[in-house]
Design a protein around this motif. Structure first.
Motif, mmCIF file in Angstrom:
data_model
loop_
_atom_site.group_PDB
_atom_site.id
_atom_site.type_symbol
_atom_site.label_atom_id
_atom_site.label_comp_id
_atom_site.label_asym_id
_atom_site.label_seq_id
_atom_site.Cartn_x
_atom_site.Cartn_y
_atom_site.Cartn_z
ATOM 1 N N ASN A 1 17.411 -2.966 3.879
ATOM 2 C CA ASN A 1 16.835 -3.281 2.566
ATOM 3 C C ASN A 1 15.685 -4.283 2.685
ATOM 4 O O ASN A 1 14.668 -4.142 2.004
ATOM 5 N N ASP A 2 15.849 -5.278 3.557
ATOM 6 C CA ASP A 2 14.768 -6.253 3.784
ATOM 7 C C ASP A 2 13.522 -5.551 4.325
ATOM 8 O O ASP A 2 12.408 -5.818 3.872
ATOM 9 N N ALA A 3 13.713 -4.679 5.291
ATOM 10 C CA ALA A 3 12.578 -3.966 5.881
ATOM 11 C C ALA A 3 11.889 -3.090 4.839
ATOM 12 O O ALA A 3 10.646 -3.066 4.764
ATOM 13 N N LEU A 4 12.656 -2.401 4.023
ATOM 14 C CA LEU A 4 12.062 -1.550 2.984
ATOM 15 C C LEU A 4 11.251 -2.361 1.984
ATOM 16 O O LEU A 4 10.178 -1.933 1.554
ATOM 17 N N LYS A 5 11.751 -3.533 1.638
ATOM 18 C CA LYS A 5 11.016 -4.394 0.703
ATOM 19 C C LYS A 5 9.663 -4.790 1.305
ATOM 20 O O LYS A 5 8.628 -4.718 0.646
ATOM 21 N N ILE A 6 9.663 -5.161 2.554
ATOM 22 C CA ILE A 6 8.415 -5.550 3.223
ATOM 23 C C ILE A 6 7.482 -4.344 3.349
ATOM 24 O O ILE A 6 6.267 -4.469 3.154
ATOM 25 N N ILE A 7 8.032 -3.180 3.666
ATOM 26 C CA ILE A 7 7.217 -1.962 3.750
ATOM 27 C C ILE A 7 6.538 -1.697 2.408
ATOM 28 O O ILE A 7 5.328 -1.439 2.354
ATOM 29 N N HIS A 8 7.289 -1.787 1.334
ATOM 30 C CA HIS A 8 6.713 -1.549 0.006
ATOM 31 C C HIS A 8 5.647 -2.589 -0.336
ATOM 32 O O HIS A 8 4.613 -2.249 -0.923
ATOM 33 N N ASP A 9 5.896 -3.827 0.059
ATOM 34 C CA ASP A 9 4.879 -4.878 -0.162
ATOM 35 C C ASP A 9 3.599 -4.561 0.610
ATOM 36 O O ASP A 9 2.490 -4.689 0.082
ATOM 37 N N LEU A 10 3.757 -4.142 1.860
ATOM 38 C CA LEU A 10 2.591 -3.810 2.690
ATOM 39 C C LEU A 10 1.859 -2.580 2.152
ATOM 40 O O LEU A 10 0.628 -2.516 2.199
ATOM 41 N N GLN A 11 2.602 -1.615 1.655
ATOM 42 C CA GLN A 11 1.972 -0.420 1.094
ATOM 43 C C GLN A 11 1.141 -0.763 -0.140
ATOM 44 O O GLN A 11 0.120 -0.136 -0.391
ATOM 45 N N GLY A 12 1.566 -1.754 -0.870
ATOM 46 C CA GLY A 12 0.837 -2.157 -2.067
ATOM 47 C C GLY A 12 -0.392 -2.993 -1.790
ATOM 48 O O GLY A 12 -1.181 -3.272 -2.696
ATOM 49 N N LYS A 13 -0.589 -3.404 -0.548
ATOM 50 C CA LYS A 13 -1.721 -4.266 -0.198
ATOM 51 C C LYS A 13 -2.924 -3.484 0.317
ATOM 52 O O LYS A 13 -3.841 -4.065 0.872
ATOM 53 N N GLY A 14 -2.935 -2.198 0.157
ATOM 54 C CA GLY A 14 -4.102 -1.405 0.539
ATOM 55 C C GLY A 14 -4.317 -1.262 2.028
ATOM 56 O O GLY A 14 -5.391 -1.557 2.537
ATOM 57 N N ALA A 15 -3.315 -0.797 2.733
ATOM 58 C CA ALA A 15 -3.446 -0.563 4.171
ATOM 59 C C ALA A 15 -4.342 0.640 4.424
ATOM 60 O O ALA A 15 -4.530 1.496 3.561
ATOM 61 N N GLY A 16 -4.890 0.707 5.623
ATOM 62 C CA GLY A 16 -5.720 1.845 6.023
ATOM 63 C C GLY A 16 -4.878 3.099 6.169
ATOM 64 O O GLY A 16 -3.654 3.037 6.180
ATOM 65 N N PRO A 17 -5.532 4.267 6.319
ATOM 66 C CA PRO A 17 -4.799 5.546 6.378
ATOM 67 C C PRO A 17 -3.794 5.619 7.523
ATOM 68 O O PRO A 17 -2.694 6.137 7.355
ATOM 69 N N LYS A 18 -4.176 5.111 8.691
ATOM 70 C CA LYS A 18 -3.275 5.158 9.850
ATOM 71 C C LYS A 18 -2.037 4.286 9.590
ATOM 72 O O LYS A 18 -0.906 4.697 9.868
ATOM 73 N N GLN A 19 -2.263 3.088 9.052
ATOM 74 C CA GLN A 19 -1.141 2.200 8.766
ATOM 75 C C GLN A 19 -0.302 2.736 7.604
ATOM 76 O O GLN A 19 0.923 2.607 7.615
ATOM 77 N N ARG A 20 -0.932 3.356 6.616
ATOM 78 C CA ARG A 20 -0.184 3.944 5.499
ATOM 79 C C ARG A 20 0.776 5.023 6.007
ATOM 80 O O ARG A 20 1.920 5.106 5.558
#
Length: 180
Positions: free
Chosen positions: A82-101
């Motif tokens: 659950n902690d990892a998923l929360k961080i993943i969602h936070d990172l996804q919301g910060k506008g990562a590049g296509p490869k990182q997305r």
């Protein structure tokens, strides 16, 4: 001498009432400590210190048997996912590049698999007394964390979470293996 019998009986009854009404939490010295079981169990895992640190602070560990310790570790796996998923969602919301997305999306699906499949499988298997399936669930969770890390090709923003999940899952699998 005959007058002292009721007095002695009264004190005796009071002593019994006091002993019966003392909360179990105050009787720690009367209850066998489970620290030896926790320590001996953790010595048989790949990360003694993390195992010990995790189980000693977990509610219920002081009275758990090996199966109970494994169930506690499965709950820790769930919390890590659950902690990892929360961080993943936070990172996804910060506008990562296509490869990182793509890598984040892949990791999200891996951690969802841990929550939807691996954790319930391990929990149910332990509750039903079938540790082999619990070991499989824990090993799968460790693998998912490893695969998530490799999705980033060496530049993962989730290294801390992936390592934490891998380590906890490996400890869980080792504890479950003691039940086989």
């Amino acid at each position: 001498m005959t007058n002292s019998k009721p007095l002695i009986l009264c004190f005796f009854l009071q002593a019994i009432v006091v002993m019966v009404t003392i909360p179990a939490s105050h009787c720690r010295s009367f209850l066998p400590s489970n620290e030896n079981l926790i320590e001996s169990t953790c010595k048989r895992t790949p990360n003694y210190n993390l195992c010990l640190q995790t189980l000693k602070v977990s509610p219920g560990s002081s009275t758990a048997d090996v199966s109970g310790l494994a169930l506690i570790m499965v709950k820790v796996m769930k919390a890590k996912a659950n902690d990892a998923l929360k961080i993943i969602h936070d990172l996804q919301g910060k506008g990562a590049g296509p490869k990182q997305r793509r890598a984040l999306s892949s990791c999200a699906s891996k951690y969802k698999a841990v929550l939807i499949a691996d954790v319930p499988q391990a929990t149910e298997a332990l509750q039903k007394g079938d540790p082999k399936f619990a070991e499989d669930g824990a090993n799968d969770a460790a693998n998912e964390a490893t695969f998530c890390e490799s999705d980033f090709s060496g530049n993962s923003p989730l290294t801390k979470q992936n390592n934490a999940m891998h380590d906890v899952a490996a400890i869980t699998a080792a504890i479950v293996r003691l039940l086989l």
